[in-house]
Design a protein around this motif. Structure first.
Motif, mmCIF file in Angstrom:
data_model
loop_
_atom_site.group_PDB
_atom_site.id
_atom_site.type_symbol
_atom_site.label_atom_id
_atom_site.label_comp_id
_atom_site.label_asym_id
_atom_site.label_seq_id
_atom_site.Cartn_x
_atom_site.Cartn_y
_atom_site.Cartn_z
ATOM 1 N N THR A 188 0.829 -1.210 0.000
ATOM 2 C CA THR A 188 0.000 0.000 0.000
ATOM 3 C C THR A 188 0.860 1.255 0.000
ATOM 4 N N LEU B 156 0.975 4.229 -2.774
ATOM 5 C CA LEU B 156 0.716 5.624 -2.406
ATOM 6 C C LEU B 156 1.886 6.522 -2.804
ATOM 7 N N VAL C 131 -9.242 3.089 -6.494
ATOM 8 C CA VAL C 131 -8.702 1.940 -5.769
ATOM 9 C C VAL C 131 -9.864 1.046 -5.360
ATOM 10 N N ASN D 8 -7.585 0.852 6.178
ATOM 11 C CA ASN D 8 -6.130 0.820 6.036
ATOM 12 C C ASN D 8 -5.652 1.828 4.994
ATOM 13 N N TRP D 9 -6.337 1.893 3.855
ATOM 14 C CA TRP D 9 -5.973 2.854 2.812
ATOM 15 C C TRP D 9 -6.147 4.289 3.303
ATOM 16 N N LYS D 10 -7.269 4.580 3.957
ATOM 17 C CA LYS D 10 -7.504 5.930 4.484
ATOM 18 C C LYS D 10 -6.438 6.316 5.502
ATOM 19 N N GLU E 233 -3.344 5.024 6.020
ATOM 20 C CA GLU E 233 -1.978 5.147 5.500
ATOM 21 C C GLU E 233 -1.828 6.364 4.596
ATOM 22 N N ALA E 234 -2.861 6.700 3.830
ATOM 23 C CA ALA E 234 -2.791 7.895 2.992
ATOM 24 C C ALA E 234 -2.687 9.146 3.861
ATOM 25 N N LEU F 196 -11.785 5.569 -3.176
ATOM 26 C CA LEU F 196 -11.787 4.226 -2.599
ATOM 27 C C LEU F 196 -13.172 3.616 -2.712
ATOM 28 N N ASP G 170 -6.548 -3.807 -5.134
ATOM 29 C CA ASP G 170 -5.859 -4.370 -3.970
ATOM 30 C C ASP G 170 -6.494 -5.718 -3.650
#
Length: 609
Positions: free
Chosen positions: A167, A171, A189, A198-200, A202-203, A234, A258
């Motif tokens: 990820t 990014l 994505v 997780n995406w929110k 980590e971004a 997302l 993903d």
């Protein structure tokens, strides 16, 4: 593809294609050719003046494997030439660079092919500005590879093992795109619901310059008009079918899948919708590009570069059947060479020297449906009981009621079936269990040895049944286990892949250095207890990097206490100390009162957003 005879170029392609058409099984034809030193081929179309040429079989085999893959009933155009798209042309890597062969209009393909043959030496790019994470060397190489693929308009699979940071590499790639190229549309994505958080997270943490929009929930359609204001959109695989009309109208910069194995069934309606998405570039992220058979790999490449591996029927005939059923090693090598430039895979062992001794990863998932409704029902009921209790006895004397309320909410987060409430038994949904069972099979596929800790023996029983369904070998250690040494040795010395352990039975005293992965299914709010459990694997004698996963449900009491734990450690300790712990009593033997305010309690019992 031909020879020069008496100063004249003779095209051999029509003869080779005719030769292929005479034999239904290409493998049998290959064996016949190889059994002879030379092969006689016709080179004249005039039946009255037949002409033949004697060619070395080895010379024919240089182009045979590639031609048989490309061959179909309309292989050649009216002039007897083989016409290829760019993606198909990349299949001719070896032939394009053969100095003995002459090609027309292939200069671009030859240049790209030459570059791809040398792709291990790709140039490094400058890390993007405002990237708030220090990438490891292999992750920097991943960014270089992603930019290399983008430069030549090819799409690929980042297939690193779970936990190696796919990820954050993606990014970093998108941040570089934003800063160095004129990006005119957002990136879509698509990921499982369990990875939205997780995406929110980590971004926001690593690439704060990227604006992220989550399209999820009943109000998502109200956000459709605003997607152009964001860099990353997302959404989930389950919503792609429902929102197909909207997504089919968009021209995305990138489409990133993903856990891309979700499109392994090329014939599913969901896969068909995703295949038809419009974008400039595409990328797959998955630690398991193939779980069961080669058809799954074909599906991923059909999304990435349609036509690159040919039509599915032809791929099955030329690759899947020979490799899976006949053990054709040559065809296996050929397929490996074909996809190698378009797949970057690093295992834990390959990058072990770059990994810290222990990597902690938080995975979150939202509650939904009946489980979410149950959580709210329990929360409302317990909130009223707690408030009534505090009104009668005061905050300091309401400790037991408060603990009971929070326990019920935590159990609802784990799995409603472990609640001692009749109405909870009918709720079969468990977002966290679903997330766990998405993770574990992939980890097992990677060869990991996994410890799963839970405070609730009933929860371990439920996980046990899921492992049985997946045919995953396991041991279990609880307070009821009689043969402790036997189950420990089965994991530590044997082939058992997963060890289920309850807090009281195995939180301390065990040496389980065979494990390289620890999963805390339900969080322990006293960090010392959590560390003790993790240290069953992370201890002296451990020669592998350890990955520690903490599973949480979003917006619930689990996530709130984790935040509170960081800010109010005494509160967390007071709430979750073992009642039998001597440290839970004051010097004069009286029970300690929980060190929190009524505002803290109200925060813990707040409704879901």
């Amino acid at each position: 593809l031909g020879i020069e005879l008496n100063g004249k170029n003779i095209n051999l392609l029509p003869s080779l294609v005719e030769l292929l058409s005479l034999e239904k099984d290409p493998q049998q034809l290959k064996e016949k050719i190889l059994s002879r030193e030379h092969i006689i081929m016709p080179i004249s179309e005039d039946e009255n003046k037949p002409r033949w040429v004697k060619l070395p079989s080895a010379r024919i085999m240089g182009i045979y494997d590639t031609l048989v893959e490309l061959y179909d009933t309309k292989a050649l155009n009216d002039k007897g030439n083989l016409v290829l798209s760019k993606h198909q042309g990349m299949q001719l890597t070896a032939l394009l660079n053969d100095p003995k062969l002459k090609w027309k209009g292939a200069q671009e393909l030859q240049a790209i092919s030459k570059k791809l043959l040398d792709f291990k030496g790709i140039e490094s790019v400058t890390l993007p500005d405002n990237l708030d994470v220090e990438l490891r060397d292999y992750q920097i190489h991943g960014l270089d590879w992603l930019q290399f693929m983008r430069e030549y308009h090819f799409n690929g699979i980042l297939a690193d093992d779970m936990g190696l940071g796919k990820t954050v590499q993606a990014l970093s790639h998108l941040l570089y795109e934003k800063q160095n190229h004129q990006v005119k549309s957002p990136t879509l994505v698509v990921a499982p619901t369990s990875l939205m958080g997780n995406w929110k997270r980590e971004a926001k943490k690593y690439t704060p310059d990227l604006k992220v929009l989550l399209l999820h929930g009943p109000e998502r359609k109200e956000l459709f008009e605003s997607i152009s204001q964001y860099d990353i959109i997302l959404t989930t695989y389950s919503l792609m079918l429902r929102d197909k009309d909207f997504h089919s109208e968009q021209d995305y910069h990138f489409v990133i899948l993903d856990e891309a194995q979700n499109i392994k069934n090329a014939r599913s309606k969901r896969s068909q919708v995703i295949f038809k998405l419009k974008s400039k570039y595409r990328l797959c992220l998955t630690g398991t590009p193939m779980e069961n058979h080669l058809g799954e790999l074909w599906s991923l490449f059909h999304f990435l570069m349609p036509g690159f591996l040919g039509a599915q029927e032809r791929f099955n005939r030329l690759f899947r059947t020979p490799i899976e059923k006949k053990g054709d090693y040559d065809r296996q090598i050929q397929l490996h060479q074909r996809i190698k430039p378009f797949m970057l895979r690093r295992t834990k062992e390959m990058v072990a020297t770059e990994l810290p001794a222990k990597t902690e990863i938080i995975r979150t998932v939202p509650l939904s449906g009946k489980q979410r409704d149950l959580y709210e029902t329990v929360r409302l009921a317990m909130d009223k009981q707690v408030q009534d209790e505090i009104s009668k006895k005061g905050l300091a004397r309401s400790h037991i009621m408060i603990l009971d309320a929070l326990l019920k909410l935590r159990q609802t987060c784990c799995d409603p079936r472990i609640l001692s409430l009749t109405k909870a038994k009918d709720v079969k949904e468990s977002a966290k269990l679903e997330m766990l069972m998405e993770m574990v099979p992939e980890m097992v596929e990677e060869g990991r040895k996994i410890l799963i800790f839970s405070q609730f023996v009933k929860m371990l029983d439920i996980i046990e049944q899921e492992l049985i369904k997946e045919s995953i070998s396991y041991s279990k250690l609880t307070g009821q286990t009689r043969n402790r040494d036997e189950v420990i040795n089965a994991f530590q010395e044997g082939d058992v892949e997963v060890f289920l352990i309850s807090l009281k039975a195995g939180g301390v005293g065990l040496n389980l250095t065979a494990a390289d992965t620890v999963i805390h299914y339900d969080p322990w709010w006293n960090p010392a207890v959590e560390r003790q459990a993790t240290d069953r694997a992370h201890r002296i004698g451990q020669d592998k990097p350890i990955f520690v996963y903490k599973l949480l449900t979003e917006e619930t009491v689990e996530e709130k206490i984790l935040h509170m734990q960081k800010n109010k450690q005494k509160l967390a300790d007071a709430l979750y100390q073992d009642k039998t712990n001597k440290e839970d009593k004051s010097a004069d033997g009286e029970k300690k009162t929980p060190e929190f305010t009524q505002d803290d309690l109200l925060e813990l019992l707040k409704p879901l957003d």
